[in-house]
Each structure stands twice: as structure tokens, then as C-alpha cells.
Design a protein around this motif. Structure first.
Motif, PDB file in Angstrom:
ATOM      1  N   GLU A  46      40.827  22.110  40.301  1.00 24.60           N
ATOM      2  CA  GLU A  46      42.071  21.986  39.588  1.00 24.60           C
ATOM      3  C   GLU A  46      41.767  21.850  38.110  1.00 24.60           C
ATOM      4  O   GLU A  46      40.644  21.669  37.706  1.00 24.60           O
ATOM      5  CB  GLU A  46      42.821  20.767  40.085  1.00 24.60           C
ATOM      6  N   THR A  56      38.118   9.523  49.584  1.00 25.26           N
ATOM      7  CA  THR A  56      38.517  10.630  48.762  1.00 25.26           C
ATOM      8  C   THR A  56      37.445  11.687  48.728  1.00 25.26           C
ATOM      9  O   THR A  56      37.731  12.840  48.555  1.00 25.26           O
ATOM     10  CB  THR A  56      38.760  10.162  47.344  1.00 25.26           C
ATOM     11  N   ARG A 109      41.107  18.671  52.049  1.00 24.79           N
ATOM     12  CA  ARG A 109      41.455  17.790  50.930  1.00 24.79           C
ATOM     13  C   ARG A 109      42.353  18.461  49.918  1.00 24.79           C
ATOM     14  O   ARG A 109      43.254  17.858  49.368  1.00 24.79           O
ATOM     15  CB  ARG A 109      40.182  17.394  50.200  1.00 24.79           C
ATOM     16  N   LYS A 110      42.041  19.723  49.666  1.00 27.32           N
ATOM     17  CA  LYS A 110      42.767  20.417  48.616  1.00 27.32           C
ATOM     18  C   LYS A 110      44.243  20.514  48.987  1.00 27.32           C
ATOM     19  O   LYS A 110      45.120  20.187  48.189  1.00 27.32           O
ATOM     20  CB  LYS A 110      42.166  21.806  48.425  1.00 27.32           C
ATOM     21  N   ASP A 143      35.497  19.821  44.977  1.00 28.22           N
ATOM     22  CA  ASP A 143      36.119  21.011  45.526  1.00 28.22           C
ATOM     23  C   ASP A 143      37.517  21.222  44.969  1.00 28.22           C
ATOM     24  O   ASP A 143      38.180  22.192  45.261  1.00 28.22           O
ATOM     25  CB  ASP A 143      36.191  20.936  47.056  1.00 28.22           C
ATOM     26  N   ALA A 144      37.942  20.325  44.170  1.00 29.51           N
ATOM     27  CA  ALA A 144      39.310  20.346  43.718  1.00 29.51           C
ATOM     28  C   ALA A 144      39.703  21.664  43.081  1.00 29.51           C
ATOM     29  O   ALA A 144      40.736  22.237  43.396  1.00 29.51           O
ATOM     30  CB  ALA A 144      39.520  19.244  42.717  1.00 29.51           C
ATOM     31  N   MET A 178      45.866  18.655  51.035  1.00 24.62           N
ATOM     32  CA  MET A 178      46.485  17.329  51.050  1.00 24.62           C
ATOM     33  C   MET A 178      46.842  16.911  49.621  1.00 24.62           C
ATOM     34  O   MET A 178      47.862  16.290  49.382  1.00 24.62           O
ATOM     35  CB  MET A 178      45.559  16.310  51.696  1.00 24.62           C
ATOM     36  N   ARG A 179      45.971  17.271  48.683  1.00 22.98           N
ATOM     37  CA  ARG A 179      46.227  16.894  47.302  1.00 22.98           C
ATOM     38  C   ARG A 179      47.439  17.661  46.766  1.00 22.98           C
ATOM     39  O   ARG A 179      48.291  17.106  46.072  1.00 22.98           O
ATOM     40  CB  ARG A 179      44.986  17.161  46.452  1.00 22.98           C
ATOM     41  N   ARG A 199      36.925   9.729  57.397  1.00 29.12           N
ATOM     42  CA  ARG A 199      38.110   9.226  56.713  1.00 29.12           C
ATOM     43  C   ARG A 199      38.635   7.964  57.392  1.00 29.12           C
ATOM     44  O   ARG A 199      38.985   6.989  56.757  1.00 29.12           O
ATOM     45  CB  ARG A 199      39.170  10.333  56.696  1.00 29.12           C
TER      46      ARG A 199
END
Lengths: 367, 243
Positions: free
Chosen positions: A37, A29, B108-109, A34-35, B111-112, A237
């Protein structure tokens, strides 16, 4: 995984290279930060930090440093000490970077120290025939490439045996360890080559880049580059995926066998790089000096939070893990305690670390 | 289809078909060859004989990736998730999205975001998309596996015992999901032990016994007794594969 000597067991998650918030999810993960969110906020960050393995390993390292600083005021906490520790650990760190990938695939590589020696011997054999002590930079570069290729080739063969012939990694690399050691003795006739290009020794071994020793620059650069690869690329990954569940990876269309071969080749190549660093550092092939490197390297990776069952661990953890034994050793010497207590202490710390991790993991999986 | 392991004939001329927009159930006693048949059709194992036809033309699967390339997705009984990876990573396992073609840096973003959308579409709520799936409940893990199959299937989804590990509510969710997928015009093949469930959701029921298809029922006209009879061999009815 093979029931290897250090029966370390599941060690929880890990996460990303530095600068990251080290989310506990560890594994592939990767860099959660960087999310961007909605889930920011201090509480969440705190939870992640508490859950992250690196937080605790780093804490242990800091406590160690503080302890020795207090016990030996003005003698331990000096830049020189840290520089020396980092230089002495350079080869170990480079090998630990490769070992991290291998352990993440639920494998183990016992051959690292022997491959270091063999690669160094092969490279130095080239130097001996191409100018020896006064070899040019070009010769040095060619020899280094030969050393890296020797390690990579050795690793690839081991990877092939693990992936295709399905010999357990413990045995494959134990055989590789023996064979590489034997080959080094055969090539050198049992006596170290002591002719190493002076430019290599004086620059890489003794010199630095703007005050920072080359050994430190190269070993940390290696850790950072491969840490980023591990956390942010497909190769990383897949490494986590293959270690976490080979069956799931295979069904997802990932070429598990090919990936394993690449990972062992990478570990071998990095042992080759460590071999060149060792040549530069010691001005000799040190064929008898690396018999226990494999155990030191595996200890470091496990202390850094990687699970011997694969799928969990991080490069940041490994870097911290390399320095815990090193700091402990230096500290004990400075406070005049018999340095062999270091081995005892590391044994205790290793068992405790693995136990704690298992405990935390069980807690988590129960919920 | 034929497949044997040593002397054990797992599949002995088993025949099976699936059509778009239809839920076909595949039932049979333990060892009847259900899972083997599904693995063959999903490309996970190679048959010793027989052929696979898609829209009438023969295809060969040498790996699950080949089958997936034809829009065939499978939810295995063991789910085939990587426990240390998070839900988004599992959803994209083997089909990662990248920021650039080279070097292959994961996006990643994106994909999320895609994963969140895929889960939302099925009404799946996960507490934390970034937690390793090892920490999820059995039902949540199942949801991830189903969502992954649904997200990519364009022709057929095989579901091997999808509700075996689930509670009542989650079971209902999975069945809803199956109906929704069917309504998209995808063929759903359900392998199950749960007879009432099979009769509730399937349009057609195929019974396997000892590696052969021994009976076919229209679910609307079948009863649990009939199915059990066909499975155990005590009853032989209009099965086109009957001996």
C-alpha cells in the motif's frame, strides 16, 4: 501469567520470520511487508525497524560476534564455530519453537527438557526391541513417530489441565516436568540406554545434507515451518489472540480451550522431536542432561522479545534468542574466560532485556 | 429472562424487545441487571430461565457465535479487543479471511482493505491500521469495537456504555454511527448511564430495576427526572413490568 521464577514481564512486540521487515506491531499482524500500500518509503521502514524488537536482539548478537572476533582474531569468526554452535543448539532451538507458541498464549512450559528425555527414552525402548544398534530406517522412523507422539500426548494432557482444569501453566508443567523425569528413570532403571541405532547416530547425529549437518537442517527447518505457521495461518493468529485477550478471543467465537490444548501438544511434540535429535547427537538417552533445558529455552524465547504476558513475540526473535547464550558461551571459552561467567552474563542480559522492553512499551502506550 | 449467581438474582423475569430501525435504550442503576440481560441476549452467558424469540421463533444461544450467527452483534463495555493485534485483525477476529480453504493462510491484504472500508464508512480515521490497538486512544479503540459490530450485524446491535470513555467529539461520532445503523433497518439497543444522551438518541427507553423491567417510556415524552425516578423506584408509572 503465573508469577514464575524469572519474573520477566511484558516484552514488546515481535514480528515474523526472517526476510520480513519486522514491523513492530508484532503480534498477529504479521508480515506487514505484503501490504503493497501507499505507505512505503524509507522513513516508514526505518521506524518499523527501530521499533521492532528483533532489530535490537539481532544487533546484540552481532555485537557479541564482533566482540569475540576482535578479541580472538582468526579463532572465533569461523564457519566451524558457527556450525558447532548451531549443532549444539539444535535441540534447544526445536524446543524454543514450541515454547514460543506456549509463551504467546501467556503460558509457560517447564516440562520441555523432561519431555525430551522421556520421548527419547520411549523411542529408544522401541529401538532396543527392534534391532537395537542395527535397526533399519523403517524402525528408526517408527521409533521417531513414537517419540513425537509421546511428547504430543504428554503436552496434550498438560494442555488439558491448563485449559479445562484451570491449573496454572507454571504448576501444571512443573508437575509434568517431575512426572516425565520420574517416568524416564523408571523406564531406564536409572541408567542411560546407550544402544541407539547406528544409522540414526551416523546420519542425523554426525552426517549432513551437502555439508550442512542434519541437526542444523532439521532444527532450522522446524523454526521456519512453524515460524510461517505462526505468522501466516489461522493457528498462529489464534495463538496471538488467545494470549492477548482470552476473553476477547472467546467472545469472537475462538475455541480458546481447544487451542490451548493444541499449543501445549505442539510444544510437547517438538520436545519429542528434540528427544530424537538428542538421541542422534549423543548416542545415549542422556536422562540427567536436560534438567535445565526449560530455563535455557524460556530464556531464549524471552531474549527474543516474547512477552510472558502473552500476545507478543515472534519466531525470528526466538531464533536469535537461542543463539545469544550459545555465542556467549563459545566466545568466553575461546577468549579463555571462565565459562561460568556465561550464566552470570545471561542473567544480567535477561533482566536488562526485559527492563528495556518494559520501558519502551510504557513509552509507547503513553502516547 | 432469569439469571442468578448463587443467591443473587441478577435477572428476575426481565422482559425486553427490540425492533428493526429503532433505537431502544436500556437504563437502570448499577446492579439492575442491564449488562447481564445483554450478555444473555448476546449468548455470552446462559440464562437460568426464559426464552429468546427472533421473529417470533424461539432460539437458543450456547455461545456468542450462535448469537452472531443470527446477526446479533455486541459491543461490550470492555470492548473485547485483543490489544496486541492490529485494528484489521481485531475487526476480523474469529472471522478471518483466507487465501485458500486449506491450509488456512490468512489473507491479510483483503482483511486490511475490508477493515479500511468498514472504518471509512463510519468516518473513523486510524493513524495506522497495522499498529496494535493497545497503542490507540480510548476513543479509537471504541471505534474499532463499534465498527466490528456494525460490519457484521444484520439484526441487532447491543452497545454497552459505548460513550462512557469518550470525549465530546468522539461521543458525537458514536451517536451519529448509531443513527446511521438504525437507518439501515437494524435494531440498536443502547445501554447507558447518560440520561440526556439516552433521551437524545433513543426512540424508546426501558428501565430495569432489581432484575425486572419496571417502566417503558417513549423517549420523546420522557424527562430525565422521570427516568431517574423509575430507575430508583421513587416513581412508578405505566411500566408494563411494574409490580
Amino acid at each position: 501469567m503465573s508469577g514464575d521464577a524469572r519474573q520477566a514481564a511484558p516484552v514488546p512486540p515481535g514480528e515474523e520470520p526472517a526476510s520480513r521487515t519486522a514491523g513492530r506491531a508484532g503480534a498477529g499482524t504479521g508480515g506487514q511487508a505484503d501490504a503493497g500500500e501507499g505507505r512505503t518509503g524509507g522513513r516508514w521502514l526505518m521506524q518499523r525497524l527501530i521499533a521492532a524488537n528483533e532489530t535490537w536482539t539481532l544487533l546484540a548478537l552481532i555485537v557479541l560476534g564482533a566482540f569475540f572476533t576482535i578479541r580472538a582474531p582468526g579463532r572465533f569468526f569461523t564457519l566451524d564455530d558457527f556450525s558447532l554452535i548451531a549443532q549444539n543448539s539444535a535441540a534447544l532451538l526445536v524446543m524454543a519453537v514450541g515454547q514460543t507458541f506456549v509463551i504467546l498464549t501467556a503460558g509457560i512450559d517447564l516440562s520441555v527438557g523432561a519431555v525430551l528425555v522421556l520421548s527419547g527414552v520411549v523411542a529408544d525402548l522401541y529401538y532396543l526391541h527392534h534391532g537395537g544398534n542395527s535397526a533399519s530406517w523403517v524402525t528408526i522412523a517408527v521409533g521417531a513417530v513414537i517419540g513425537l507422539a509421546t511428547g504430543a500426548g504428554w503436552g496434550a494432557v498438560q494442555g488439558f489441565l491448563v485449559a479445562k482444569a484451570r491449573i496454572v501453566p507454571l504448576i501444571t508443567t512443573l508437575a509434568g516436568f517431575g512426572a516425565a523425569t520420574g517416568a524416564s528413570y523408571l523406564i531406564t532403571g536409572g541408567a542411560d540406554f546407550r544402544t541407539v541405532p547406528a544409522r540414526l547416530v551416523n546420519t542425523i547425529g554426525l552426517g549432513g545434507l551437502g555439508g550442512l549437518p542434519w541437526l542444523i537442517v532439521i532444527s532450522f527447518a522446524t523454526a521456519i515451518v512453524f515460524g510461517l505457521i505462526l505468522a501466516y495461518t489461522r493457528f498462529g493468529r489464534y495463538t496471538y489472540a488467545v494470549g492477548s485477550s482470552p476473553v476477547a478471543a472467546r467472545r469472537a467465537g475462538i475455541g480458546v480451550d481447544g487451542h490451548l490444548i493444541k499449543v501445549y501438544a505442539l510444544a510437547g511434540m517438538l520436545s519429542g522431536l528434540a528427544g530424537i535429535l538428542s538421541l542422534a547427537n549423543f548416542d545415549s538417552t542422556t536422562i540427567a542432561g536436560h534438567s535445565f533445558d526449560n530455563l535455557s529455552v524460556i530464556t531464549a524465547v524471552v531474549l527474543g522479545g516474547a512477552s510472558l504476558f502473552g500476545g507478543r513475540g515472534s519466531m525470528l526473535g526466538t531464533v536469535i534468542g537461542v543463539f545469544i547464550p550459545a555465542v556467549l558461551l563459545t566466545g568466553l571459552v575461546i577468549i579463555n574466560v571462565n565459562q561460568y561467567w556465561q550464566d552470570v552474563a545471561i542473567g544480567v542480559v535477561l533482566a536488562a532485556a526485559v527492563y528495556l522492553d518494559q520501558f519502551r512499551r510504557r513509552l509507547r502506550e503513553r502516547t | 429472562m432469569a439469571k442468578h449467581y448463587g443467591h443473587v438474582q441478577a435477572l428476575d423475569g426481565a422482559d425486553f424487545s427490540a425492533s428493526p430501525g429503532e433505537v431502544a435504550a436500556l437504563i437502570g442503576d448499577n446492579g439492575a441487571g442491564k449488562s447481564t440481560l445483554v450478555k444473555v441476549l448476546a449468548g455470552a452467558i446462559r440464562p437460568d430461565g426464559g426464552e429468546i424469540l427472533i421473529d417470533g421463533s424461539p432460539v437458543h444461544f450456547s455461545s456468542p457465535a450462535d448469537a452472531r450467527g443470527h446477526g446479533i452483534e455486541t459491543v461490550y463495555q470492555d470492548l473485547a479487543l485483543a490489544p496486541d493485534l492490529d485494528a484489521a485483525a481485531n475487526l476480523h477476529l474469529g472471522r478471518e479471511l483466507y487465501r485458500l480453504p486449506f491450509p488456512r493462510i490468512l489473507n491479510r491484504k483483503l482483511m486490511r482493505v475490508r477493515a479500511r472500508a468498514a472504518f471509512a464508512e463510519l468516518g473513523i480515521e486510524l493513524p495506522d491500521l497495522r499498529a496494535p490497538v493497545a497503542g490507540l486512544s480510548g476513543g479509537q479503540r471504541q471505534s474499532v469495537a463499534v465498527a466490528r459490530a456494525v460490519a457484521y450485524a444484520s439484526r441487532i446491535i447491543f452497545l454497552d456504555e459505548p460513550t462512557a470513555a469518550l470525549g465530546v467529539v468522539q461521543r458525537g461520532r458514536v451517536l451519529d454511527t448509531i443513527r446511521r445503523v438504525r437507518d439501515r433497518g437494524i435494531a440498536v439497543v443502547l445501554i447507558s448511564h447518560n440520561m440526556p444522551e439516552v433521551l437524545a438518541i433513543a426512540d424508546r427507553v426501558e428501565v430495569l430495576r432489581l432484575g425486572r423491567r419496571v417502566a417503558t417510556f417513549a423517549a420523546a415524552q420522557a424527562s430525565v427526572d422521570q427516568l431517574v425516578g423509575a430507575m430508583t423506584g421513587s416513581l412508578e408509572i405505566n411500566g408494563d413490568g411494574a409490580r
